[in-house]
Design a protein around this motif. Structure first.
Motif, PDB file in Angstrom:
ATOM      1  N   MET A  43       0.843  -1.200   0.000  1.00 38.63           N
ATOM      2  CA  MET A  43       0.000   0.000   0.000  1.00 38.63           C
ATOM      3  C   MET A  43       0.868   1.236   0.000  1.00 38.63           C
ATOM      4  SD  MET A  43      -2.977   0.931   2.671  1.00 38.63           S
ATOM      5  CE  MET A  43      -4.140   2.227   2.356  1.00 38.63           C
ATOM      6  N   THR A  44       0.668   2.117  -0.960  1.00 41.65           N
ATOM      7  CA  THR A  44       1.400   3.365  -1.004  1.00 41.65           C
ATOM      8  C   THR A  44       0.587   4.412  -0.275  1.00 41.65           C
ATOM      9  OG1 THR A  44       2.294   2.769  -3.137  1.00 41.65           O
ATOM     10  CG2 THR A  44       2.453   5.078  -2.503  1.00 41.65           C
ATOM     11  N   LEU A  45       1.162   4.985   0.777  1.00 39.81           N
ATOM     12  CA  LEU A  45       0.408   5.876   1.648  1.00 39.81           C
ATOM     13  C   LEU A  45       1.120   7.201   1.814  1.00 39.81           C
ATOM     14  CD1 LEU A  45      -0.380   3.165   4.262  1.00 39.81           C
ATOM     15  CD2 LEU A  45      -2.115   4.371   2.977  1.00 39.81           C
ATOM     16  N   SER A  46       0.334   8.251   2.056  1.00 36.73           N
ATOM     17  CA  SER A  46       0.924   9.557   2.333  1.00 36.73           C
ATOM     18  C   SER A  46       0.005  10.327   3.254  1.00 36.73           C
ATOM     19  CB  SER A  46       1.136  10.353   1.032  1.00 36.73           C
ATOM     20  OG  SER A  46      -0.090  10.764   0.507  1.00 36.73           O
ATOM     21  N   SER A  47       0.573  11.301   3.944  1.00 32.94           N
ATOM     22  CA  SER A  47      -0.236  12.078   4.887  1.00 32.94           C
ATOM     23  C   SER A  47      -1.072  13.123   4.178  1.00 32.94           C
ATOM     24  CB  SER A  47       0.689  12.741   5.918  1.00 32.94           C
ATOM     25  OG  SER A  47       1.577  13.612   5.303  1.00 32.94           O
ATOM     26  N   SER A  48      -0.843  13.350   2.845  1.00 33.93           N
ATOM     27  CA  SER A  48      -1.657  14.327   2.130  1.00 33.93           C
ATOM     28  C   SER A  48      -3.027  13.775   1.916  1.00 33.93           C
ATOM     29  CB  SER A  48      -1.038  14.670   0.795  1.00 33.93           C
ATOM     30  OG  SER A  48      -1.046  13.590  -0.066  1.00 33.93           O
ATOM     31  N   VAL A  49      -2.288  13.558   1.610  1.00 34.93           N
ATOM     32  CA  VAL A  49      -3.504  13.129   1.313  1.00 34.93           C
ATOM     33  C   VAL A  49      -4.422  13.693   2.416  1.00 34.93           C
ATOM     34  CG1 VAL A  49      -4.358  10.811   0.942  1.00 34.93           C
ATOM     35  CG2 VAL A  49      -1.884  11.211   0.890  1.00 34.93           C
ATOM     36  N   TYR A  70       6.847   1.014   6.957  1.00 36.21           N
ATOM     37  CA  TYR A  70       6.547   0.741   8.366  1.00 36.21           C
ATOM     38  C   TYR A  70       5.458  -0.321   8.491  1.00 36.21           C
ATOM     39  CZ  TYR A  70       4.484   1.482  13.012  1.00 36.21           C
ATOM     40  OH  TYR A  70       3.964   1.303  14.277  1.00 36.21           O
ATOM     41  N   LEU A  71       4.398  -0.189   7.702  1.00 33.27           N
ATOM     42  CA  LEU A  71       3.294  -1.139   7.783  1.00 33.27           C
ATOM     43  C   LEU A  71       3.700  -2.512   7.249  1.00 33.27           C
ATOM     44  CD1 LEU A  71       0.380   1.230   6.747  1.00 33.27           C
ATOM     45  CD2 LEU A  71       0.885   0.351   9.032  1.00 33.27           C
ATOM     46  N   LYS A  72       4.548  -2.540   6.256  1.00 29.13           N
ATOM     47  CA  LYS A  72       5.040  -3.833   5.742  1.00 29.13           C
ATOM     48  C   LYS A  72       5.821  -4.566   6.822  1.00 29.13           C
ATOM     49  CE  LYS A  72       7.545  -5.864   1.852  1.00 29.13           C
ATOM     50  NZ  LYS A  72       8.284  -5.578   0.584  1.00 29.13           N
ATOM     51  N   GLU A  73       6.612  -3.821   7.572  1.00 28.24           N
ATOM     52  CA  GLU A  73       7.376  -4.435   8.663  1.00 28.24           C
ATOM     53  C   GLU A  73       6.442  -4.890   9.778  1.00 28.24           C
ATOM     54  OE1 GLU A  73      11.043  -5.808   9.906  1.00 28.24           O
ATOM     55  OE2 GLU A  73      10.535  -4.782   8.037  1.00 28.24           O
ATOM     56  N   ARG A  74       5.451  -4.077  10.099  1.00 26.51           N
ATOM     57  CA  ARG A  74       4.482  -4.439  11.142  1.00 26.51           C
ATOM     58  C   ARG A  74       3.680  -5.678  10.745  1.00 26.51           C
ATOM     59  NH1 ARG A  74       3.733  -2.982  16.210  1.00 26.51           N
ATOM     60  NH2 ARG A  74       1.637  -2.097  16.102  1.00 26.51           N
ATOM     61  N   ALA A  75       3.395  -5.794   9.445  1.00 30.86           N
ATOM     62  CA  ALA A  75       2.604  -6.931   8.970  1.00 30.86           C
ATOM     63  C   ALA A  75       3.312  -8.267   9.204  1.00 30.86           C
ATOM     64  CB  ALA A  75       2.284  -6.761   7.492  1.00 30.86           C
ATOM     65  N   LYS A  76       4.625  -8.239   9.359  1.00 25.69           N
ATOM     66  CA  LYS A  76       5.374  -9.475   9.611  1.00 25.69           C
ATOM     67  C   LYS A  76       5.040 -10.073  10.980  1.00 25.69           C
ATOM     68  CE  LYS A  76       9.287  -8.157   6.671  1.00 25.69           C
ATOM     69  NZ  LYS A  76      10.730  -7.801   6.635  1.00 25.69           N
ATOM     70  N   LEU A  77       4.421  -9.275  11.856  1.00 27.59           N
ATOM     71  CA  LEU A  77       4.010  -9.783  13.159  1.00 27.59           C
ATOM     72  C   LEU A  77       2.775 -10.673  13.063  1.00 27.59           C
ATOM     73  CD1 LEU A  77       4.394  -6.469  15.205  1.00 27.59           C
ATOM     74  CD2 LEU A  77       5.961  -8.413  15.205  1.00 27.59           C
ATOM     75  N   ILE A  78       2.065 -10.607  11.937  1.00 32.18           N
ATOM     76  CA  ILE A  78       0.824 -11.356  11.779  1.00 32.18           C
ATOM     77  C   ILE A  78       1.128 -12.777  11.300  1.00 32.18           C
ATOM     78  CG2 ILE A  78      -1.361 -11.501  10.525  1.00 32.18           C
ATOM     79  CD1 ILE A  78      -1.366  -8.461  10.346  1.00 32.18           C
ATOM     80  N   GLY A  80      -9.351   8.006  10.198  1.00 34.10           N
ATOM     81  CA  GLY A  80      -8.715   7.889   8.886  1.00 34.10           C
ATOM     82  C   GLY A  80      -7.379   7.186   8.960  1.00 34.10           C
ATOM     83  N   ILE A  81      -6.597   7.499   9.978  1.00 34.87           N
ATOM     84  CA  ILE A  81      -5.275   6.894  10.141  1.00 34.87           C
ATOM     85  C   ILE A  81      -5.398   5.389  10.361  1.00 34.87           C
ATOM     86  CG2 ILE A  81      -3.202   6.822  11.575  1.00 34.87           C
ATOM     87  CD1 ILE A  81      -3.797   9.804  12.244  1.00 34.87           C
ATOM     88  N   ALA A  82      -6.288   4.974  11.277  1.00 28.75           N
ATOM     89  CA  ALA A  82      -6.403   3.552  11.610  1.00 28.75           C
ATOM     90  C   ALA A  82      -7.000   2.749  10.464  1.00 28.75           C
ATOM     91  CB  ALA A  82      -7.235   3.379  12.877  1.00 28.75           C
ATOM     92  N   VAL A  83      -7.939   3.324   9.720  1.00 28.61           N
ATOM     93  CA  VAL A  83      -8.468   2.627   8.546  1.00 28.61           C
ATOM     94  C   VAL A  83      -7.347   2.411   7.524  1.00 28.61           C
ATOM     95  CG1 VAL A  83      -9.973   2.871   6.532  1.00 28.61           C
ATOM     96  CG2 VAL A  83     -10.868   3.362   8.816  1.00 28.61           C
ATOM     97  N   LEU A  84      -6.552   3.435   7.285  1.00 26.80           N
ATOM     98  CA  LEU A  84      -5.447   3.298   6.336  1.00 26.80           C
ATOM     99  C   LEU A  84      -4.381   2.339   6.854  1.00 26.80           C
ATOM    100  CD1 LEU A  84      -5.039   6.962   5.065  1.00 26.80           C
ATOM    101  CD2 LEU A  84      -5.902   5.000   3.790  1.00 26.80           C
ATOM    102  N   GLN A  85      -4.131   2.336   8.155  1.00 23.93           N
ATOM    103  CA  GLN A  85      -3.192   1.374   8.702  1.00 23.93           C
ATOM    104  C   GLN A  85      -3.705  -0.058   8.502  1.00 23.93           C
ATOM    105  OE1 GLN A  85      -2.296   2.757  12.869  1.00 23.93           O
ATOM    106  NE2 GLN A  85      -0.223   2.498  12.096  1.00 23.93           N
ATOM    107  N   THR A  86      -4.990  -0.263   8.752  1.00 23.34           N
ATOM    108  CA  THR A  86      -5.562  -1.596   8.554  1.00 23.34           C
ATOM    109  C   THR A  86      -5.399  -2.050   7.114  1.00 23.34           C
ATOM    110  OG1 THR A  86      -7.197  -1.220  10.310  1.00 23.34           O
ATOM    111  CG2 THR A  86      -7.685  -2.941   8.714  1.00 23.34           C
ATOM    112  N   LEU A  87      -5.737  -1.176   6.173  1.00 20.56           N
ATOM    113  CA  LEU A  87      -5.589  -1.533   4.759  1.00 20.56           C
ATOM    114  C   LEU A  87      -4.124  -1.725   4.397  1.00 20.56           C
ATOM    115  CD1 LEU A  87      -8.207   0.896   3.138  1.00 20.56           C
ATOM    116  CD2 LEU A  87      -8.516  -1.511   3.773  1.00 20.56           C
ATOM    117  N   GLY A  88      -3.251  -0.883   4.941  1.00 17.07           N
ATOM    118  CA  GLY A  88      -1.827  -0.991   4.647  1.00 17.07           C
ATOM    119  C   GLY A  88      -1.236  -2.303   5.126  1.00 17.07           C
ATOM    120  N   LEU A  89      -1.691  -2.768   6.276  1.00 16.15           N
ATOM    121  CA  LEU A  89      -1.255  -4.071   6.778  1.00 16.15           C
ATOM    122  C   LEU A  89      -1.784  -5.190   5.898  1.00 16.15           C
ATOM    123  CD1 LEU A  89      -1.917  -3.253  10.516  1.00 16.15           C
ATOM    124  CD2 LEU A  89       0.341  -3.824   9.592  1.00 16.15           C
TER     125      LEU A  89
END
Length: 625
Positions: free
Chosen positions: A1-7, A382-390, A320-329
Motif C-alpha cells: 500500500m502506497t500511503l501519504s499524509s496528504s492526502v 513501516y506497515l510492511k514491517e508491522r505486517a510481519k508480526l501477523i 482515517g489513520i487507523a483505517v489506512l493502517q488496517t488496509l496498509g497491513l
C-alpha cells in the motif's frame, strides 16, 4: 500500500435469507525496532446506543444524486434540497438539522463533526474539523475526583462537567460559504417545519430513550418531560413529538448565522446550563463559545490495491489513520483469496485491527497540541514491517505499539473510553461534489443537558481521564484548554487512483468500532467484489488492544467452527449483540470518461449512483432521477 499524509443486537435472520446471503457472498518507512510497551487491555467494546433490530435492505439507485443517512425524514430533506439545485454541502446541512430533531440521541448542534468535502470542479478534497474543544478553564485533572482517583464514566458524563465547546455550526457555516449554492436560511426550513408540526418517534429513538430513561429522569427538566412519559417510561414509537423550542432556535440561526448560536442569548443559556448544574457543574464560558474556530485540514490518503486512493479524516481523529493502517497491513496479504465470512479472513483482519489500535492508543491526539507521527503511521515500509508480526496460525494477543518514523517522545498509554453517540451521512450531488460527514454528541443523549430544544455534548470524556499513565509517561490525549479530544470518526472518500474520479463515499457511527465498520466495508467492496449494500451487510467483527475478538452474535460468522477455530489460534472470543454499526454509503455506478465502469459498484442496477444503508439501523439511501 502506497500511503501519504496528504492526502444488534441483531435479530437472527431467517434461515433462507442467511443461506441466500452465503451463496451471494461465495459467488461474488521505518522498521519496528524498539517497540513501545503495549496498552493496558481494554474492556470489551460497549456501544453508546442500544441495538434496535436488523431490517434487511436492498441497494438503491438514482440517476442525478444520492443521499444515504440515518433516518428517512432526514434523507428526504436532503433529497429535496438537491432537487432544488442545492449542492451536496447544502443537502448535508438540511439532513443534519433534521437528524438533530429525529435522532437527538446521536448528533446535533450541541455537538461536533468531521466532514470531508470533494469539490469536483476544483478537483479538491478538504477535511473540515468541527470537533468540540475543551474550555479555557479546563485542567488535566478535570475528571479526577476528590479522592484523587478518576471519576466513573457516567459520573463524569451526566451533567455540565463533560460539555465541550460545540463546533458543528461554526464548521458547517464555513463550509457553506465555500461550497453552498442555496441560501443558508433555506436549509433549515425542513427541520423547522418538522419541529413545529411534529414527527412520529421512530422505533430506534424510542429504544434509545428507554435505555437511558433512568438517567434522563435523574437529570430533570427539560429533557425529562420531552423524552419521557409522566411515569418515567420512554415515549413509545409512533408518538407525535413536537419541539417548538428547537424550531425557534433554528429560526434564529437561519436568520443570524452561526453567531446567533455562539453569541447572545443562546450562548448565555448554554453556559448557564453547564455552569449551574446542581451536582456536576462544568467550566464552559461565553468566551469559549465566542472564540471557537473550526479547522480546515489536509486529508490523510493512501493507495490500496493499486486502483484505489482512500482518503479519510486526519488527527485529531484516529479514524482515517487507523483505517489506512488496517488496509496498509492487509496490503501484504491476499485477502481476496480468503473470501468473506471465513475463519481465515476473520483472523487476519482482526490481527490487522489489533496492530492499528495499538498505535492509535499511543500516538493519536490533537496535532495542535502534540506531535502526531501521522505520516509515519501510514508509511508503507513501516506497515510492511508491522505486517510481519501477523501469523495465520496464531493471534498476536494483546498488541504492542510500534515505533513509526517521526516519533519524537515517549508516550503514555491512553485510557479514554471513546464511546461517541454518532451518525453518518454520505451525499453526492448532480455535479459530482461529495460530502462524507460523521457527526456526534458523544454518549447516547450526550451530557443529558437540554437547552432551547437541543442536547449538549459530553465530548470531553473522549479525553484520557488521567494526564499520565501508570509508568508516569505523558498521555497524548490528555485534557488541555482549547484542545480537541481524539476521535474514531472515519468519514471516507474513495477515488479511482488513475482517473481521480470518486468511486465511493462511506462512514459509520459506533464509537471506537467505527474504524472496523468502515474498514470492513472497504475490504468487502475492494477485495471481495461486493456491491455497497452487500459490503455494509457483512457481519461485524473485530479486535482492539487486547486478545479478545468480538463476533456479531447471530451473524454468518457466529458459528461453532469459527469460534473454535479462533480459540485454537489463541483468540479470546466474545459474541456480542451490540455491534450496531450505522454505515451509509454511495458508490459511482456508471461509465467513466474513459469507458470504464465504476469499479466499486459491482452490480447490474440502472443508475448513476448506488446507495446502501445499514440494516442494523433505520436509515435509507435515496436520490433524484
Amino acid at each position: 500500500m502506497t500511503l501519504s499524509s496528504s492526502v444488534t443486537r441483531r435479530h437472527p435472520l431467517l434461515a433462507a435469507l442467511s443461506l441466500a446471503l452465503v451463496a451471494a457472498l461465495s459467488a461474488c518507512g521505518g522498521s519496528n525496532s524498539g517497540p513501545v510497551a503495549s496498552p493496558e487491555p481494554s474492556e470489551q467494546y460497549v456501544p453508546p446506543e442500544p441495538p434496535s433490530g436488523y431490517t434487511p435492505k436492498a441497494i438503491t439507485y438514482a440517476q442525478k444524486d444520492m443521499v444515504s443517512a440515518a433516518n428517512p425524514l432526514a434523507v428526504q430533506a436532503g433529497v429535496d434540497i438537491l432537487a432544488k439545485g442545492g449542492s451536496a454541502l447544502d443537502a448535508a446541512i438540511a439532513v443534519q438539522m433534521v437528524l438533530n430533531l429525529v435522532e437527538p440521541q446521536s448528533s446535533g448542534i450541541g455537538g461536533g463533526a468531521f466532514l470531508l468535502h470533494f469539490d469536483k470542479g476544483a478537483n479538491s478534497l478538504l477535511a473540515y474539523d468541527g470537533r468540540e474543544t475543551a474550555p479555557a478553564a479546563a485542567t488535566p485533572n478535570l475528571f479526577i475526583g476528590a479522592n484523587g482517583s478518576p471519576l466513573g464514566f457516567l459520573a463524569a458524563v451526566d451533567g455540565g462537567l463533560s460539555v465541550g465547546t460545540p463546533g458543528l455550526l461554526r464548521m458547517l457555516e464555513a463550509a457553506h460559504k465555500a461550497h453552498g449554492k442555496l441560501p443558508w436560511k433555506d436549509l433549515f426550513e425542513p427541520a423547522i417545519k418538522l419541529s413545529e408540526d411534529g414527527f412520529a418517534i421512530s422505533p430506534r429513538m424510542s429504544v434509545s430513550i428507554a435505555g437511558s430513561a433512568a438517567r434522563i429522569k435523574a437529570q430533570g427538566e427539560p429533557a425529562a418531560s420531552y423524552f419521557l412519559n409522566a411515569d418515567g417510561t420512554a415515549k413509545a414509537a409512533g408518538t407525535l413529538l413536537k419541539n417548538p423550542e428547537l424550531a425557534a432556535t433554528f429560526r434564529a440561526i437561519a436568520a443570524g448565522g452561526a453567531d446567533a448560536f455562539y453569541k447572545g442569548d443562546i450562548a448565555r443559556d448554554i453556559v448557564a446550563k453547564v455552569t449551574k448544574h446542581p451536582t456536576n457543574p462544568g467550566r464552559l464560558s461565553e468566551a469559549d463559545l465566542a472564540n471557537y474556530t473550526h479547522k480546515v485540514r489536509e486529508p490523510v490518503c493512501g493507495t490500496y490495491r493499486v486502483q484505489y486512493r482512500v482518503c479519510g479524516m486526519p488527527a485529531p481523529s484516529s479514524g482515517g489513520i487507523a483505517v489506512l493502517q488496517t488496509l496498509g497491513l492487509l496490503q501484504n496479504f491476499d485477502v481476496a483469496a480468503l473470501k468473506p465470512n471465513t475463519l481465515d479472513s476473520v483472523h487476519l483482519v482482526s490481527e490487522a485491527y489489533r496492530l492499528a489500535y495499538a498505535d492509535r492508543a499511543l500516538y493519536v491526539a490533537d496535532p495542535d497540541f502534540v506531535s502526531v507521527p501521522q505520516a509515519g503511521l501510514v508509511n508503507a515500509d513501516y506497515l510492511k514491517e508491522r505486517a510481519k508480526l501477523i501469523r495465520m496460525d496464531q493471534t498476536i494477543g494483546t498488541p504492542t505499539a510500534g515505533t513509526p518514523p517521526g516519533v519524537s517522545a515517549a508516550r503514555g498509554q491512553d485510557n479514554s473510553l471513546n464511546l461517541p453517540s454518532t451518525s453518518h451521512l454520505s451525499i453526492v450531488d448532480r455535479n459530482g461534489n461529495v460530502v462524507s460527514m460523521t457527526t456526534t454528541i458523544e454518549n447516547g443523549f450526550g451530557s443529558l443537558q437540554m437547552v432551547r430544544g437541543f442536547l449538549l455534548n459530553n465530548q470531553l470524556t473522549d479525553f484520557s481521564f488521567t494526564a499520565t499513565d501508570a509508568a508516569g509517561k505523558p498521555i497524548a490525549n490528555s485534557v488541555q484548554p482549547g484542545k480537541r479530544p481524539r476521535s474514531s470518526m472515519a468519514p471516507t472518500v474513495v477515488f479511482n487512483a488513475s482517473t481521480g474520479d470518486v468511486e465511493a463515499v462511506i462512514g459509520s457511527p459506533g464509537g471506537s468500532a467505527i474504524i472496523q465498520y468502515t474498514a470492513k466495508s472497504l475490504i468487502g467492496m475492494i477485495d471481495w467484489g461486493l456491491n455497497v449494500q452487500q459490503a455494509i451487510n457483512l457481519p461485524n467483527f473485530g479486535a482492539q488492544t487486547n486478545a479478545t475478538t468480538s463476533l456479531e452474535k447471530g451473524s454468518l460468522i457466529d458459528t461453532a467452527a469459527i469460534r473454535d477455530g479462533l480459540r485454537a489460534r489463541g483468540h479470546t472470543v466474545a459474541q456480542t449483540d451490540t455491534f450496531t454499526s450505522g454505515l451509509h454509503g454511495v458508490v459511482y455506478n456508471g461509465l467513466r470518461a474513459n469507458g470504464q465502469a465504476g469499479l466499486l459498484s459491482r452490480n447490474p442496477g440502472a443508475g448513476t449512483y448506488a446507495g446502501g444503508a445499514d440494516p442494523r439501523r433505520e436509515g435509507i439511501a435515496k436520490g433524484n432521477d
